[in-house]
Design a protein around this motif. Structure first.
Motif, PDB file in Angstrom:
ATOM      1  N   THR A   1      54.942 -34.561 158.829  1.00  0.00           N
ATOM      2  CA  THR A   1      54.832 -33.296 159.550  1.00  0.00           C
ATOM      3  C   THR A   1      55.655 -33.345 160.831  1.00  0.00           C
ATOM      4  N   CYS A   2      56.326 -32.262 161.107  1.00  0.00           N
ATOM      5  CA  CYS A   2      57.119 -32.097 162.329  1.00  0.00           C
ATOM      6  C   CYS A   2      56.676 -30.829 163.047  1.00  0.00           C
ATOM      7  N   VAL A   3      57.230 -30.594 164.211  1.00  0.00           N
ATOM      8  CA  VAL A   3      57.067 -29.310 164.894  1.00  0.00           C
ATOM      9  C   VAL A   3      58.347 -28.513 164.716  1.00  0.00           C
ATOM     10  N   ARG A   4      58.196 -27.267 164.298  1.00  0.00           N
ATOM     11  CA  ARG A   4      59.343 -26.412 164.009  1.00  0.00           C
ATOM     12  C   ARG A   4      59.256 -25.138 164.836  1.00  0.00           C
ATOM     13  N   GLN A   5      60.379 -24.736 165.424  1.00  0.00           N
ATOM     14  CA  GLN A   5      60.433 -23.439 166.097  1.00  0.00           C
ATOM     15  C   GLN A   5      60.667 -22.402 165.010  1.00  0.00           C
ATOM     16  N   THR A   6      59.683 -21.496 164.810  1.00  0.00           N
ATOM     17  CA  THR A   6      59.676 -20.661 163.612  1.00  0.00           C
ATOM     18  C   THR A   6      59.975 -19.187 163.851  1.00  0.00           C
TER      19      THR A   6
ATOM     20  N   ALA B   1      56.145 -28.936 157.397  1.00  0.00           N
ATOM     21  CA  ALA B   1      56.676 -30.086 156.667  1.00  0.00           C
ATOM     22  C   ALA B   1      58.075 -30.398 157.171  1.00  0.00           C
ATOM     23  N   CYS B   2      58.347 -31.681 157.442  1.00  0.00           N
ATOM     24  CA  CYS B   2      59.669 -32.072 157.928  1.00  0.00           C
ATOM     25  C   CYS B   2      60.734 -31.765 156.877  1.00  0.00           C
ATOM     26  N   GLY B   3      61.917 -31.436 157.354  1.00  0.00           N
ATOM     27  CA  GLY B   3      63.048 -31.159 156.478  1.00  0.00           C
ATOM     28  C   GLY B   3      64.069 -32.267 156.494  1.00  0.00           C
ATOM     29  N   ALA B   4      65.169 -32.033 155.815  1.00  0.00           N
ATOM     30  CA  ALA B   4      66.317 -32.950 155.766  1.00  0.00           C
ATOM     31  C   ALA B   4      65.915 -34.337 155.271  1.00  0.00           C
TER      32      ALA B   4
ATOM     33  N   ASP C   1      60.414 -34.215 166.092  1.00  0.00           N
ATOM     34  CA  ASP C   1      59.491 -35.233 165.593  1.00  0.00           C
ATOM     35  C   ASP C   1      59.469 -36.396 166.581  1.00  0.00           C
ATOM     36  N   ASN C   2      58.362 -37.139 166.537  1.00  0.00           N
ATOM     37  CA  ASN C   2      58.234 -38.368 167.329  1.00  0.00           C
ATOM     38  C   ASN C   2      58.559 -38.133 168.808  1.00  0.00           C
ATOM     39  N   LEU C   3      57.814 -37.205 169.401  1.00  0.00           N
ATOM     40  CA  LEU C   3      57.975 -36.937 170.831  1.00  0.00           C
ATOM     41  C   LEU C   3      57.430 -38.117 171.632  1.00  0.00           C
ATOM     42  N   ARG C   4      58.236 -38.609 172.578  1.00  0.00           N
ATOM     43  CA  ARG C   4      57.834 -39.732 173.412  1.00  0.00           C
ATOM     44  C   ARG C   4      58.158 -39.411 174.875  1.00  0.00           C
TER      45      ARG C   4
END
Length: 810
Positions: free
Chosen positions: A526-531, A518-521, A675-678
């Motif tokens: 949904t986002c990609v997070r390095q966990t 889940a995206c933060g801030a 997020d929103n990789l282009r």
């Protein structure tokens, strides 16, 4: 990593024997003739058989219990892209790997217990990133095991860690934390309705000890996993057996001893080794990792090794590394596996010859069968003639004999005598011409043979593999792949629709763990997070976390992403990502844009010598933490441009790397979000292409993915690997790996790769007639002697309009 295969030979119809001649032929010779005619492998008596070898197939013979032939999904990332394949191609690849009577029909599957660290070809996510964390759906190994079981419920499953999250023992692998960590992984397997047959309480090829092994055994027994067996030590030694004499608890804890590359690393597997102590230990002995070879070039070593680990070393299990070549082509092991499946965007895959070398054993036996020692050996007592092993079914009637003649130089007649309760009924014969590159010549059903009084004869040809069996059910899959295709630009992913904990499409973790969250801030979706929250217990050299995706042929593009730092540190965007050093994932050919929470930024260049060069840097408005920003790195020819929130930070000129993948990264322990990789196409620079020899139909290849200056080029099957991707620069150089150039001297000189200097000997013209000529000498790029086989050397030679001097571009 691969062995050269001879070119395919044409097949000719064997001439029939006229009836009058049949009546005059001796019975044994007639059997030879008719066998040759039935197989159609060679015509008539063009290659006469050597003196007959007598083999007794005795069902009363002693022998060890067969534990199976399988493969390894692990060593980080080698199976990664398979889960992203579309149907029906994804299911077809899985069928070729696991479905009985269809392809490799694997009997054992060993998977990596992910540890958030690069363990050969990338990083696999842990089910427990930090103390108290647990997610049983991360990664793709659960899915692979489920699919394997769905196709073959009898397949044996095995788990092995290469590395581990840093919280294990506070950085100490062999600790009390490891026991609980392995138990939690087994609990995850239960959630997936998977029963694990073997567990390895050791770090692959790194460390094990008796105390940890005993502790894990006791914990398994106390927690309802008494049926899970233990195998150690997954290294190159037989050390567990050496400790049994003085440690009864260890002896009781261990069920099998696993040894890597018992026939040699990257070898022909002609001779295999063991230890007398291990052989006499009373434990199963496995050659538990072998191969590391090309999906076609490994077939001959496999044919030898599967037989010879038992003949030479009494090993009853054999596992090939790895399962499937489903990783990005810039990887050093990009074509290692049983099936090449590295284009999920096109659905393309290629079934390797290795599949059929394994199938000769797996389709006609099963774990629990018994080797027959007196019915196994080397043909004529000479290992150069080939080998054979015989196993019998638990019903004590059915049997299969697997024969390889890889190194033989002439046909051989085998006179077989069946006794000791084995079936004397008809036998089915399957043959593969391992010298052929034609799939139609692999695992071919031959004419059945009906013994007379328990006796029959078989003529075997050199360079072949055979199975003679009383079993039924063998077969050869018929599914075919679509054509190859490139991942085109523009490419984008907003990361919506992924389940939390899963990896984004095509994104390959090389260090750390990048997964959907889940995206933060304050951002929804949904986002990609390095966990990975701390440095892992590594298998390779530690590097910062990063992940990559894309096409090795991408040259000029902009990679852009929204980023949010959760804590102090930095984020990175990577461009033109190429080759990686063998044991250091941070030593890679790439450009990096690095931006920190404090506003410091830099454009960096890294290479496979672990050198980092700052090309440009400065300070911008602080990104801070908990705030979203848009970061971009543009690559256009030799111009690199850094941008944050639409403002250009700076540009720099560098022409070292011309093409490669894109990526995202963070500092160690930085749980940043993306997020929103282009990735959008740019202009200028060069064009990336593969050069396919018109005469041979094979590509200009840097052998074994070598990046050493002076490596001579050769022909090899086109596979899309980074070692076959050439970038034509504005300076007329043909670059590979982004930093090496095609180089040539005078007529007859070897065509090699060297560091790019801009010299005329490194400049080339790609001409309208498909020739490639050297600017300095005017000579043509040439396949030596008009050769067509894999491994044919490439030189420069006086232009003569031959097809061996013509190269199509794709």
């Amino acid at each position: 990593m691969r062995t050269d295969a001879a070119p395919a030979t044409g097949r000719r119809r064997a001439p029939s024997v006229p009836p009058p001649i049949k009546r005059l032929l001796p019975r044994a010779l007639l059997a030879v003739c008719c066998t040759l005619a039935a197989t159609g492998v060679v015509g008539g008596f063009a290659r006469p058989a050597e003196a007959a070898t007598a083999i007794t197939l005795n069902g009363a013979s002693a022998g060890r219990t067969f534990d199976g032939v399988g493969a390894v999904s692990g060593g980080g990332g080698n199976s990664r892209l398979l889960i992203d394949y579309p149907e029906p191609q994804r299911g077809q690849v899985l069928d070729y790997l696991f479905k009985p009577g269809y392809g490799a029909a694997l009997q054992v599957l060993k998977v990596e217990i992910g540890g958030d660290t690069n363990s050969t070809s990338g990083a696999e996510p842990s089910h427990a990133h930090f103390r108290g964390d647990l997610d049983c759906n991360r990664g793709y190994e659960w899915w692979i095991m489920e699919e394997a079981k769905r196709r073959n419920p009898a397949i044996k499953l095995m788990g092995l860690p290469w590395g581990a999250p840093g919280w294990i023992g506070n950085g100490t692998f062999l600790s009390s934390d490891l026991t609980g960590y392995l138990l939690s992984w087994l609990g995850c397997a239960r959630q997936h309705n998977l029963s694990i047959d073997y567990l390895v309480p050791a770090q692959n090829e790194r460390q094990w000890n008796a105390a940890t092994t005993i502790a894990v055994r006791n914990a398994l027994n106390a927690n309802g996993y008494g049926n899970v067996r233990i195998e150690v030590a997954e290294d190159w030694t037989y050390s567990p057996a050496d400790q049994f004499a003085g440690n009864q608890a260890l002896r009781d804890a261990v069920d099998a001893i696993g040894v890597h590359y018992s026939c040699g690393y990257l070898s022909d597997q002609k001779t295999c080794n063991s230890s007398g102590t291990a052989i006499n230990s009373g434990k199963a002995l496995w050659s538990s990792e072998n191969g590391s070879q090309d999906y076609n070039g490994g077939a001959k070593p496999l044919a030898r090794g599967i037989n010879r680990v038992y003949l030479d070393a009494k090993m009853t299990g054999y596992l090939n590394w790895d399962l499937v070549a489903s990783t990005t082509p810039n990887n050093l092991w990009s074509t290692v596996g049983l099936v090449l499946a590295n284009q999920p965007w096109s659905g393309y895959y290629s079934v390797g010859k290795d599949v059929w070398a394994i199938a000769h054993t797996t389709q006609f036996t099963a774990p629990g069968w018994k080797y027959l020692d007196s019915s196994s050996g080397y043909l004529g007592g000479n290992r150069n003639n080939g080998s054979y092993v015989t196993m019998k079914s638990p019903n004590n009637t059915d049997y299969s004999t697997v024969i390889e003649t890889v190194d033989a130089t002439a046909a051989q007649t085998l006179d077989l005598n069946v006794t000791g309760g084995l079936s004397t009924g008809p036998v089915h014969v399957w043959a593969s011409n391992l010298n052929s590159n034609n799939p139609a010549d692999l695992l071919v059903r031959q004419a059945d043979i009906t013994p007379s009084g328990g006796r029959y004869s078989l003529t075997v040809q050199p360079g072949h593999q055979y199975t003679v069996t009383t079993t039924t059910g063998g077969g050869k899959g018929s599914a075919t792949s679509p054509g190859q295709g490139s991942l085109a630009l523009p490419y984008s992913d907003d990361f919506e629709g992924y389940t939390a904990g899963r990896e984004a499409r095509y994104l390959m973790d090389m260090q750390g763990a990048f997964e959907a969250a889940a995206c933060g801030a304050g951002r929804s979706g949904t986002c990609v997070r390095q966990t990975s929250t701390q440095a892992p217990i590594t298998w390779k050299t530690l590097s910062d976390p990063y992940a990559e995706l894309g096409n090795t042929a991408w040259t000029n593009y902009t990679v852009q992403s929204d980023v949010m730092l959760e804590r102090a540190g930095y984020v990175e965007l990577l461009g033109r990502v190429g080759g990686q050093e063998l044991m250091n994932p941070g030593a890679l050919n790439a450009y990096h844009l690095r931006v920190s929470d404090g506003g410091a930024w830099s454009i960096l260049r890294t290479n496979t010598s672990a050198q980092t060069t700052t090309l440009r840097g400065g300070t911008t408005t602080a990104l801070g933490t908990g705030r979203w920003h848009t970061v971009a790195l543009a690559l256009s020819g030799s111009t690199l441009t850094a941008t944050v929130d639409g403002a250009v930070l700076g540009t720099v000129s560098d022409a070292t790397f011309g093409a490669g993948l894109a990526g995202i990264g963070t500092s160690q322990g930085q749980t940043a979000q993306f997020d929103n990789l282009r990735i959008t196409a740019g202009t200028g620079g060069g064009t990336s292409l593969a050069l396919r020899n018109v005469n041979a139909g094979r590509c200009l290849d840097v052998p074994n993915n070598s990046q050493a200056s002076g490596t001579q080029l050769a022909l090899w099957d086109c596979n899309g690997g980074a070692n076959q991707q050439w970038t034509l620069t504005n300076g007329r150089q043909l670059q590979v790996y982004g930093g090496k150039c095609l180089d040539a001297g005078g007529s007859g000189s070897r065509a090699v790769i060297t560091d790019c200097t801009g010299a005329a000997g490194q400049q080339w013209n790609l001409n309208a007639d498909n020739t490639v000529t050297n600017v300095q000498s005017g000579l043509c790029l040439d396949a030596t002697g008009a050769g067509t086989a894999n491994g044919t050397a490439v030189i420069v030679w006086t232009c003569n309009s031959g097809d061996n001097q013509k190269w199509t571009r794709s």
